[in-house]
Structure formats: C-alpha cells, structure tokens
Scaffold this motif. Structure first.
Motif, PDB file in Angstrom:
ATOM      1  N   ASN A  85      -6.283   4.551   0.449  1.00  0.00           N
ATOM      2  CA  ASN A  85      -6.084   5.724   1.299  1.00  0.00           C
ATOM      3  C   ASN A  85      -5.519   5.348   2.674  1.00  0.00           C
ATOM      4  OD1 ASN A  85      -6.088   8.509   1.686  1.00  0.00           O
ATOM      5  ND2 ASN A  85      -8.118   8.471   2.652  1.00  0.00           N
ATOM      6  N   VAL A  86      -4.492   4.491   2.655  1.00  0.00           N
ATOM      7  CA  VAL A  86      -3.796   4.122   3.889  1.00  0.00           C
ATOM      8  C   VAL A  86      -2.314   4.432   3.712  1.00  0.00           C
ATOM      9  CG1 VAL A  86      -5.455   2.397   4.661  1.00  0.00           C
ATOM     10  CG2 VAL A  86      -3.605   1.700   3.135  1.00  0.00           C
ATOM     11  N   GLU A  87      -1.668   4.819   4.783  1.00  0.00           N
ATOM     12  CA  GLU A  87      -0.269   5.217   4.707  1.00  0.00           C
ATOM     13  C   GLU A  87       0.637   4.115   5.241  1.00  0.00           C
ATOM     14  OE1 GLU A  87       0.708   9.161   5.974  1.00  0.00           O
ATOM     15  OE2 GLU A  87      -1.238   9.943   5.311  1.00  0.00           O
ATOM     16  N   VAL A  88       0.813   3.088   4.430  1.00  0.00           N
ATOM     17  CA  VAL A  88       1.719   1.982   4.742  1.00  0.00           C
ATOM     18  C   VAL A  88       2.404   1.576   3.448  1.00  0.00           C
ATOM     19  CG1 VAL A  88       0.373   1.086   6.694  1.00  0.00           C
ATOM     20  CG2 VAL A  88      -0.061   0.220   4.389  1.00  0.00           C
ATOM     21  N   GLU A  89       3.505   0.859   3.579  1.00  0.00           N
ATOM     22  CA  GLU A  89       4.148   0.300   2.389  1.00  0.00           C
ATOM     23  C   GLU A  89       3.235  -0.763   1.789  1.00  0.00           C
ATOM     24  OE1 GLU A  89       8.129  -1.169   2.461  1.00  0.00           O
ATOM     25  OE2 GLU A  89       8.849   0.476   3.698  1.00  0.00           O
ATOM     26  N   ALA A  90       3.345  -0.956   0.490  1.00  0.00           N
ATOM     27  CA  ALA A  90       2.531  -1.965  -0.181  1.00  0.00           C
ATOM     28  C   ALA A  90       2.746  -3.346   0.430  1.00  0.00           C
ATOM     29  CB  ALA A  90       2.842  -1.985  -1.679  1.00  0.00           C
ATOM     30  N   GLY A  91       3.979  -3.678   0.771  1.00  0.00           N
ATOM     31  CA  GLY A  91       4.263  -4.991   1.349  1.00  0.00           C
ATOM     32  C   GLY A  91       3.614  -5.183   2.703  1.00  0.00           C
ATOM     33  N   GLU A  92       3.584  -4.133   3.483  1.00  0.00           N
ATOM     34  CA  GLU A  92       2.932  -4.214   4.797  1.00  0.00           C
ATOM     35  C   GLU A  92       1.423  -4.407   4.615  1.00  0.00           C
ATOM     36  OE1 GLU A  92       2.466  -1.585   8.890  1.00  0.00           O
ATOM     37  OE2 GLU A  92       3.731  -0.836   7.275  1.00  0.00           O
ATOM     38  N   SER A 148       5.906  -5.366  -7.855  1.00  0.00           N
ATOM     39  CA  SER A 148       4.854  -6.340  -8.145  1.00  0.00           C
ATOM     40  C   SER A 148       4.743  -7.382  -7.042  1.00  0.00           C
ATOM     41  CB  SER A 148       5.142  -7.018  -9.484  1.00  0.00           C
ATOM     42  OG  SER A 148       4.173  -8.003  -9.742  1.00  0.00           O
ATOM     43  N   LEU A 149       5.868  -7.896  -6.593  1.00  0.00           N
ATOM     44  CA  LEU A 149       5.844  -8.905  -5.534  1.00  0.00           C
ATOM     45  C   LEU A 149       5.395  -8.311  -4.203  1.00  0.00           C
ATOM     46  CD1 LEU A 149       9.082 -10.915  -6.333  1.00  0.00           C
ATOM     47  CD2 LEU A 149       6.712 -11.574  -6.785  1.00  0.00           C
ATOM     48  N   GLU A 150       5.729  -7.049  -3.960  1.00  0.00           N
ATOM     49  CA  GLU A 150       5.340  -6.394  -2.712  1.00  0.00           C
ATOM     50  C   GLU A 150       3.835  -6.170  -2.627  1.00  0.00           C
ATOM     51  OE1 GLU A 150       7.300  -4.990   0.239  1.00  0.00           O
ATOM     52  OE2 GLU A 150       8.060  -6.852  -0.615  1.00  0.00           O
ATOM     53  N   SER A 151       3.195  -5.995  -3.757  1.00  0.00           N
ATOM     54  CA  SER A 151       1.785  -5.586  -3.736  1.00  0.00           C
ATOM     55  C   SER A 151       0.817  -6.687  -4.157  1.00  0.00           C
ATOM     56  CB  SER A 151       1.581  -4.369  -4.632  1.00  0.00           C
ATOM     57  OG  SER A 151       1.854  -4.707  -5.984  1.00  0.00           O
ATOM     58  N   GLN A 184      -3.918  -7.740  -6.306  1.00  0.00           N
ATOM     59  CA  GLN A 184      -2.948  -6.672  -6.091  1.00  0.00           C
ATOM     60  C   GLN A 184      -3.580  -5.625  -5.183  1.00  0.00           C
ATOM     61  OE1 GLN A 184      -1.646  -4.467  -9.550  1.00  0.00           O
ATOM     62  NE2 GLN A 184       0.340  -4.161  -8.622  1.00  0.00           N
ATOM     63  N   VAL A 185      -2.824  -5.216  -4.164  1.00  0.00           N
ATOM     64  CA  VAL A 185      -3.300  -4.176  -3.245  1.00  0.00           C
ATOM     65  C   VAL A 185      -2.529  -2.891  -3.507  1.00  0.00           C
ATOM     66  CG1 VAL A 185      -4.057  -5.801  -1.472  1.00  0.00           C
ATOM     67  CG2 VAL A 185      -1.716  -4.946  -1.419  1.00  0.00           C
ATOM     68  N   ASP A 186      -3.198  -1.767  -3.282  1.00  0.00           N
ATOM     69  CA  ASP A 186      -2.592  -0.468  -3.537  1.00  0.00           C
ATOM     70  C   ASP A 186      -2.934   0.461  -2.369  1.00  0.00           C
ATOM     71  OD1 ASP A 186      -1.859   2.080  -4.371  1.00  0.00           O
ATOM     72  OD2 ASP A 186      -2.612   1.807  -6.404  1.00  0.00           O
ATOM     73  N   PRO A 187      -1.936   0.798  -1.533  1.00  0.00           N
ATOM     74  CA  PRO A 187      -2.200   1.675  -0.388  1.00  0.00           C
ATOM     75  C   PRO A 187      -2.805   3.027  -0.784  1.00  0.00           C
ATOM     76  CG  PRO A 187       0.026   0.783  -0.271  1.00  0.00           C
ATOM     77  CD  PRO A 187      -0.529   0.400  -1.600  1.00  0.00           C
ATOM     78  N   VAL A 188      -2.403   3.558  -1.928  1.00  0.00           N
ATOM     79  CA  VAL A 188      -2.916   4.857  -2.364  1.00  0.00           C
ATOM     80  C   VAL A 188      -4.415   4.764  -2.641  1.00  0.00           C
ATOM     81  CG1 VAL A 188      -2.782   6.632  -4.164  1.00  0.00           C
ATOM     82  CG2 VAL A 188      -0.682   5.587  -3.265  1.00  0.00           C
ATOM     83  N   LYS A 189      -4.813   3.733  -3.364  1.00  0.00           N
ATOM     84  CA  LYS A 189      -6.239   3.570  -3.690  1.00  0.00           C
ATOM     85  C   LYS A 189      -7.078   3.281  -2.450  1.00  0.00           C
ATOM     86  CE  LYS A 189      -5.647   2.283  -8.487  1.00  0.00           C
ATOM     87  NZ  LYS A 189      -5.802   1.249  -9.509  1.00  0.00           N
TER      88      LYS A 189
END
Length: 142
Positions: free
Chosen positions: A11-18, A80-83, A4-9
């Motif tokens: 520190n990137v400004e993209v959607e989780a799916g991207e 969940s599917l996006e990340s 699982q990827v998390d843009p907030v953790k």
C-alpha cells in the motif's frame, strides 16, 4: 534467496524499482547482505542492443541472425528485475543466529516502510525504469 517486493501489497505509491532500492538500502544498513542479480534483462545488455560480439558481426550477420531486441518485448523480465533482489550469505556455517538477525531486520524495515522510502528519497536519486530503458537503446545519445 530471492525477495520480491510489491508496492500494491504494501500500500505504497512508488515504482517497484524505487521500493526495491529503498528496501535494499535499509536492509544493508541493518547488515543484511543484499544484492541485485542484474540491472537489466539479458536482451537489454549492450552486447545485444549493439549486436557487437565476436568476429565481424557474428552471430547477427549469419543466416537467421536478423533478431530484434526491442526492449518493449520484455516487460515481464524488466518487472521481475525491478521488484526483486537477493539475500546472500545464508549458507553453512551460518545458522539460526543469522536467520534471527535477518528476520528482525526485515521486520524493522517493513514495519516502517513509508519512513524507509522517505529516507531513501532524501539520500538517493531514483531514475524511473522508462528513463533507464531509454538509455539502453543503441540510438540513445550519451
């Protein structure tokens, strides 16, 4: 294995799916066997959205079959599917050599995550989740 990827953790400004798509592309380029489990939750699949299965509308024409599959009712499933994505081929006879290679690939990709996203955006077109959800609706004109 699920990752699982998390843009907030990160520190990137993209959607989780991207982020997920960019990471998957980069890992695949490093010969890590990755896959998306599903692109949409089960209730968003055409059979449910169009209520078209077997028979003459069964099971939706049966008593109690008046079920709504409003995509807004499944935010956690979409999130969940996006990340998340899967890493494959981590089974015997594969051993420590494969694990070391995969670990090195993960370190390389996440060590330059902003560049990974930049390359992805130069070579791929990402369609945001809300636009993809609109296309799933049975009322969407194709």
């Amino acid at each position: 294995y699920t990752v699982q990827v998390d843009p907030v953790k990160l520190n990137v400004e993209v959607e989780a799916g991207e982020l997920k798509d960019a990471v998957m592309n980069a890992l695949a380029a490093e010969n890590v066997d990755v896959m998306s489990w599903q692109s949409v939750p089960v209730p968003a699949q055409p059979m449910f959205q169009n209520k078209h299965a077997y028979g003459n509308g069964s099971p939706w024409n049966c008593p109690g079959g008046d079920v709504s599959y409003d995509l807004n009712q499944y935010p956690n499933a979409f999130a969940s599917l996006e990340s998340s994505f899967g890493v494959r081929r981590i089974v015997p006879p594969n051993g420590f050599e494969l694990m070391d290679r995969y670990a090195d690939a993960f370190a390389k990709v996440f060590g330059q995550i902003e560049r990974v996203i930049e390359i992805f955006n130069q070579t791929q077109t990402y369609l945001p989740l809300e636009q993809r959800k609109d296309r799933l609706s049975p009322n969407h004109s194709k």
